[in-house]
Design a protein around this motif. Structure first.
Motif, PDB file in Angstrom:
ATOM      1  N   LEU A  47      10.160  -2.213  56.919  1.00 10.34           N
ATOM      2  CA  LEU A  47      11.104  -3.245  56.868  1.00 10.34           C
ATOM      3  C   LEU A  47      11.945  -3.083  55.587  1.00 10.34           C
ATOM      4  O   LEU A  47      13.337  -3.424  55.559  1.00 10.34           O
ATOM      5  CB  LEU A  47      10.095  -4.253  56.307  1.00 10.34           C
ATOM      6  N   PHE A  48      11.454  -2.129  54.766  1.00 10.08           N
ATOM      7  CA  PHE A  48      12.439  -1.781  53.598  1.00 10.08           C
ATOM      8  C   PHE A  48      13.620  -1.207  54.077  1.00 10.08           C
ATOM      9  O   PHE A  48      14.999  -1.283  53.563  1.00 10.08           O
ATOM     10  CB  PHE A  48      11.765  -1.263  52.534  1.00 10.08           C
ATOM     11  N   PHE A  50      14.648  -1.360  56.866  1.00  8.86           N
ATOM     12  CA  PHE A  50      15.561  -2.135  57.750  1.00  8.86           C
ATOM     13  C   PHE A  50      16.717  -2.725  56.780  1.00  8.86           C
ATOM     14  O   PHE A  50      17.652  -3.141  57.079  1.00  8.86           O
ATOM     15  CB  PHE A  50      14.731  -3.126  58.406  1.00  8.86           C
ATOM     16  N   PHE A  51      16.075  -3.428  55.471  1.00 11.73           N
ATOM     17  CA  PHE A  51      17.159  -3.887  54.664  1.00 11.73           C
ATOM     18  C   PHE A  51      18.205  -2.928  54.232  1.00 11.73           C
ATOM     19  O   PHE A  51      19.303  -3.268  54.034  1.00 11.73           O
ATOM     20  CB  PHE A  51      16.413  -4.305  53.300  1.00 11.73           C
ATOM     21  N   ILE A  54      20.733  -2.989  57.029  1.00  6.34           N
ATOM     22  CA  ILE A  54      21.484  -4.197  57.215  1.00  6.34           C
ATOM     23  C   ILE A  54      22.359  -4.070  56.096  1.00  6.34           C
ATOM     24  O   ILE A  54      23.507  -4.362  56.573  1.00  6.34           O
ATOM     25  CB  ILE A  54      20.633  -5.546  56.920  1.00  6.34           C
ATOM     26  N   GLY A  55      22.214  -3.415  54.684  1.00  3.19           N
ATOM     27  CA  GLY A  55      23.307  -3.269  53.733  1.00  3.19           C
ATOM     28  C   GLY A  55      24.456  -2.520  54.583  1.00  3.19           C
ATOM     29  O   GLY A  55      25.722  -2.672  54.396  1.00  3.19           O
ATOM     30  N   THR A  58      26.735  -4.008  57.014  1.00  6.34           N
ATOM     31  CA  THR A  58      27.498  -5.024  56.668  1.00  6.34           C
ATOM     32  C   THR A  58      28.933  -4.483  55.954  1.00  6.34           C
ATOM     33  O   THR A  58      29.950  -5.105  56.540  1.00  6.34           O
ATOM     34  CB  THR A  58      26.891  -5.721  55.382  1.00  6.34           C
ATOM     35  N   GLY A 100      13.645  -4.839  47.280  1.00  7.79           N
ATOM     36  CA  GLY A 100      14.558  -5.305  48.376  1.00  7.79           C
ATOM     37  C   GLY A 100      15.888  -5.347  48.127  1.00  7.79           C
ATOM     38  O   GLY A 100      17.039  -4.836  49.065  1.00  7.79           O
ATOM     39  N   ILE A 101      16.140  -6.196  47.152  1.00  8.37           N
ATOM     40  CA  ILE A 101      17.858  -6.280  47.012  1.00  8.37           C
ATOM     41  C   ILE A 101      18.388  -4.817  46.500  1.00  8.37           C
ATOM     42  O   ILE A 101      19.534  -4.508  46.830  1.00  8.37           O
ATOM     43  CB  ILE A 101      17.787  -7.032  45.500  1.00  8.37           C
ATOM     44  N   PHE A 104      18.954  -2.800  49.697  1.00  8.74           N
ATOM     45  CA  PHE A 104      20.160  -3.268  50.608  1.00  8.74           C
ATOM     46  C   PHE A 104      21.454  -2.784  49.986  1.00  8.74           C
ATOM     47  O   PHE A 104      22.257  -2.367  50.706  1.00  8.74           O
ATOM     48  CB  PHE A 104      20.032  -4.966  50.347  1.00  8.74           C
ATOM     49  N   SER A 347      12.832   1.663  61.115  1.00  7.95           N
ATOM     50  CA  SER A 347      11.906   0.549  60.776  1.00  7.95           C
ATOM     51  C   SER A 347      11.185   0.279  62.092  1.00  7.95           C
ATOM     52  O   SER A 347       9.907  -0.155  61.969  1.00  7.95           O
ATOM     53  CB  SER A 347      12.723  -0.984  60.546  1.00  7.95           C
TER      54      SER A 347
END
Length: 387
Positions: A47-48, A50-51, A54-55, A58, A100-101, A104, A347
């Motif tokens: 999951l991490f 995956f973040f 996503i970053g 973007t 997580g932040i 990302f 992920s």
């Protein structure tokens, strides 16, 4: 730019790739400790990652539009200097929320680096009139090798912050040299003649077929990048000091083959490079997942590195030379769709591995390269002669 300055431009863009590979390679041996600090297992680590993906996804499309309008230099410099914060920030993260932040934002920076440095390399190659893209990616792999191979040893003997300090200092020196890169003609920005239309993604199928092949290559690379260290430690009982060796050997083999990739492009068909690489990579993945001894695992990693070595550079060259599509736009499409494999697929691998095993997942991934072989003739049929 005067002709005499192009050797400096080539050195500078090579250092940009080397810096990016070094940072990513140094992240590999940190992953098991990062997962422990976050208090997660394979599923949570997926999951991490995956973040992180996503970053990156973007910023990649935005980077392509930015470069089409203003040139590659400013995005490249901003991305490289921001990337110096990636390792310290990920090492500082105390828990899942901040982690997580942090991951990302790190992914967002890496996404900007990916598009801007490949755009800069494509412009440099076109201006020089000779292939350099494979060698540029070779520098990335070389950085990944040194980062992964030394990272586990540095962590074992000097701790997380010792490894972070050494890696960040080395990356800083490379960033200074990379900052010397300039566009071939500052008054004629990279793809600026295409205007605002060039910022839109085209409807033609060819850019997305090329990106689909890049996706398969990146999925395979992402599997070794994010899971090889954990695979060696958890399923093959390899000590932490050696946990980065699989990705290190993979990166070394990839780097060596990429440094000879440009001469191979001049001597042989690029379709031969792509098809032959898929066959070798498929065999390597099967061996990597099935082997139980470290030497055989490393042989498998080397074969995967050889097989994948010139796939992505050649695909970037194709995507930057599609008629009617600005080079930065083609690269952004290939980067966004292709790089999603190295960022998002791991992920999914983490989830599947929690139900089966990482070894079984590695073996099953070899089937993706068979799909690569099946799609390759379709791409070839759509590429214009001489493109």
């Amino acid at each position: 730019m005067p002709e005499t300055r192009w050797p400096l431009a080539r050195i500078a863009i090579g250092c940009a790739f080397l810096q990016s590979g070094l940072i990513v390679g140094c992240w590999v041996p940190k992953i098991p400790e990062f997962a422990e600090r976050m208090g997660v297992g394979e599923r949570g680590l997926g999951l991490f990652i995956f973040f992180f993906g996503i970053g990156s996804l973007t910023t990649m499309p935005l980077a392509g539009r930015w470069i089409v309008r203003s040139g590659a230099r400013v995005p490249l410099l901003i991305a490289l200097w921001l990337s110096l914060l990636v390792l310290p920030v990920l090492t500082l993260a105390p828990g899942p929320v901040v982690g997580g932040i942090s991951i990302f934002l790190s992914g967002a920076v890496i996404g900007l680096v990916e598009v801007s440095m490949n755009s800069a390399a494509a412009e440099t190659e076109r201006h020089m009139g000779r292939p350099i893209m494979s060698a540029c990616h070779g520098f990335w792999s070389l950085g990944g090798f040194f980062g992964a191979a030394s990272g586990g040893w540095l962590i074992a003997y000097y701790g997380l912050w010792g490894q972070t300090a050494v890696a960040t200092l080395a990356a800083l020196l490379l960033t200074v040299v990379a900052s010397l890169w300039r566009e071939s003609d500052p008054s004629h920005r990279f793809d600026a003649e295409n205007g605002k239309r060039g910022t839109n993604w085209p409807l033609a199928a060819l850019p997305y077929l090329i990106a689909g092949l890049a996706l398969i290559a990146y999925v395979t690379e992402g599997a070794l990048l994010d899971w090889s260290a954990l695979f060696l430690r958890e399923e093959r009982a390899v000590p932490v000091a050696l946990s980065g060796y699989a990705f290190g050997f993979f990166s070394a083999a990839m780097a060596l083959m990429r440094f000879v990739g440009d001469p191979l492009r001049r001597r042989f068909s690029l379709w031969w490079l792509l098809g032959g690489g898929a066959v070798v990579g498929c065999a390597g993945l099967f061996l990597f997942g099935m082997a139980t001894s470290l030497p055989l695992i490393l042989v498998g990693a080397v074969l995967v590195g050889i097989g994948l070595s010139n796939m992505v550079p050649v695909l970037f060259v194709l995507s930057s030379s599609i008629p009617g599509v600005p080079a930065a736009t083609g690269i952004a499409i290939t980067s966004t769709i292709g790089f999603s494999g190295i960022l998002l697929a791991p992920s999914v691998i983490g989830l599947i591995a929690s139900w089966t095993s990482l070894g079984a997942v590695m073996v099953s991934l070899s089937a993706l390269l068979l799909i690569f072989l099946a799609v390759l003739p379709l791409v070839r049929s759509r590429v214009a002669p001489g493109n």
